[in-house]
Design a protein around this motif. Structure first.
Motif, mmCIF file in Angstrom:
data_model
loop_
_atom_site.group_PDB
_atom_site.id
_atom_site.type_symbol
_atom_site.label_atom_id
_atom_site.label_comp_id
_atom_site.label_asym_id
_atom_site.label_seq_id
_atom_site.Cartn_x
_atom_site.Cartn_y
_atom_site.Cartn_z
ATOM 1 N N VAL A 109 0.870 -1.176 0.000
ATOM 2 C CA VAL A 109 0.000 0.000 0.000
ATOM 3 C C VAL A 109 0.912 1.233 0.000
ATOM 4 O O VAL A 109 1.752 1.369 0.880
ATOM 5 N N VAL A 110 0.770 2.098 -0.975
ATOM 6 C CA VAL A 110 1.662 3.257 -1.174
ATOM 7 C C VAL A 110 3.122 2.878 -0.893
ATOM 8 O O VAL A 110 3.739 3.395 0.038
ATOM 9 N N PRO A 111 3.702 1.974 -1.672
ATOM 10 C CA PRO A 111 5.034 1.439 -1.366
ATOM 11 C C PRO A 111 6.139 2.490 -1.345
ATOM 12 O O PRO A 111 7.085 2.372 -0.554
ATOM 13 N N GLU A 112 6.044 3.521 -2.198
ATOM 14 C CA GLU A 112 7.093 4.543 -2.210
ATOM 15 C C GLU A 112 7.177 5.266 -0.862
ATOM 16 O O GLU A 112 8.273 5.464 -0.323
ATOM 17 N N LEU A 113 6.023 5.653 -0.318
ATOM 18 C CA LEU A 113 6.030 6.342 0.974
ATOM 19 C C LEU A 113 6.426 5.393 2.102
ATOM 20 O O LEU A 113 7.085 5.804 3.063
ATOM 21 N N ASN A 114 6.033 4.137 1.993
ATOM 22 C CA ASN A 114 6.439 3.165 3.009
ATOM 23 C C ASN A 114 7.947 2.929 2.966
ATOM 24 O O ASN A 114 8.588 2.756 4.013
ATOM 25 N N LEU A 115 8.513 2.922 1.769
ATOM 26 C CA LEU A 115 9.967 2.785 1.647
ATOM 27 C C LEU A 115 10.652 3.994 2.267
ATOM 28 O O LEU A 115 11.607 3.847 3.041
ATOM 29 N N TRP A 116 10.162 5.180 1.941
ATOM 30 C CA TRP A 116 10.736 6.406 2.507
ATOM 31 C C TRP A 116 10.697 6.359 4.035
ATOM 32 O O TRP A 116 11.705 6.642 4.699
ATOM 33 N N ALA A 117 9.554 6.001 4.585
ATOM 34 C CA ALA A 117 9.397 5.985 6.036
ATOM 35 C C ALA A 117 10.372 5.016 6.694
ATOM 36 O O ALA A 117 11.009 5.337 7.706
ATOM 37 N N HIS A 118 10.519 3.834 6.120
ATOM 38 C CA HIS A 118 11.401 2.830 6.722
ATOM 39 C C HIS A 118 12.876 3.209 6.578
ATOM 40 O O HIS A 118 13.679 2.940 7.481
ATOM 41 N N VAL A 119 13.244 3.825 5.475
ATOM 42 C CA VAL A 119 14.635 4.254 5.311
ATOM 43 C C VAL A 119 14.970 5.360 6.310
ATOM 44 O O VAL A 119 16.032 5.344 6.941
ATOM 45 N N VAL A 120 14.070 6.323 6.464
ATOM 46 C CA VAL A 120 14.299 7.413 7.418
ATOM 47 C C VAL A 120 14.463 6.861 8.832
ATOM 48 O O VAL A 120 15.401 7.215 9.551
ATOM 49 N N ALA A 121 13.552 5.987 9.234
ATOM 50 C CA ALA A 121 13.627 5.422 10.583
ATOM 51 C C ALA A 121 14.877 4.563 10.752
ATOM 52 O O ALA A 121 15.572 4.650 11.773
#
Length: 214
Positions: A109-121
């Motif tokens: 679900v919205v993989p680009e934003l999920n990728l961004w969130a996990h990389v930032v964290a």
């Protein structure tokens, strides 16, 4: 999403003017730049996740809360870079860690934003505390057809980024590439086994905290 646009605008301004410390000295400029973004982020109220993973909104709500927490981490990093305190960083990282380990979340679900969130964290975690983040990052990379950490970071930087996020941490891309190459296959099985034991007891409570300029 207004929170994403406001935060991206603030990050862009900070990136362009980060080498002018006198600009941030009295806090006025920081408040002017970060204020709108913080307002938009804090308007995203923390929402309790449904207790049933089969609920159609389960993954979408998990993704929303993960994004909200990651943006708060992102803004905390910016605050620190500008010389302010961000004592809420640890709480946001801990909350993100709990969300990331929820069982049966479809991060497609919205993989680009999920990728961004996990990389930032992940970039703000100690290496020993981010194995699950790396596992999820690689899983999302597979969904997006990204084969290397460089390509993943290229996508993430295109969403919004400040170099301070990964400052002093050169190991994360290597960890991602090793995981993607399958050298951590046994660890994947361990993490999947752990996920089966993650409880849902805290899903009904909101993980909401505030992030304010000190």
């Amino acid at each position: 999403m207004s929170a994403l646009r406001a935060t991206a605008a603030a990050a862009s301004y900070v990136n362009r003017h980060i080498d002018h410390p006198t600009l941030w000295r009295d806090g006025t400029a920081a408040l002017r730049v970060l204020g709108p973004a913080l307002h938009e982020i804090l308007s995203l109220e923390g929402r309790a996740l449904p207790s049933n993973p089969r609920d159609k909104s389960y993954s979408a709500r998990a993704a929303r809360e993960a994004f909200r927490r990651a943006v708060l981490v992102f803004m905390a990093v910016v605050k620190i870079k500008l010389g302010f305190e961000a004592r809420d960083m640890a709480a946001h990282l801990d909350a993100f860690r709990q969300i990331s380990q929820l069982p049966l979340v479809d991060w497609a679900v919205v993989p680009e934003l999920n990728l961004w969130a996990h990389v930032v964290a992940a970039a703000r975690e100690k290496p020993e505390d981010r194995a699950w983040h790396v596992f999820t990052i690689v899983s999302i990379m597979q969904i997006l057809g990204l084969e290397t950490a460089d390509r993943a970071f290229e996508l993430v930087r295109g969403i919004m980024w400040v170099d301070a996020i990964a400052e002093g941490d050169d190991d994360l891309p290597q960890e991602i590439d090793r995981f993607a190459a399958g050298s951590f296959g046994r660890r994947v099985q361990d993490l999947q086994a752990v996920s089966e034991g993650v409880g849902l007891a805290g899903l009904e409570t909101s993980l909401s905290t505030e992030c304010t300029l000190e």
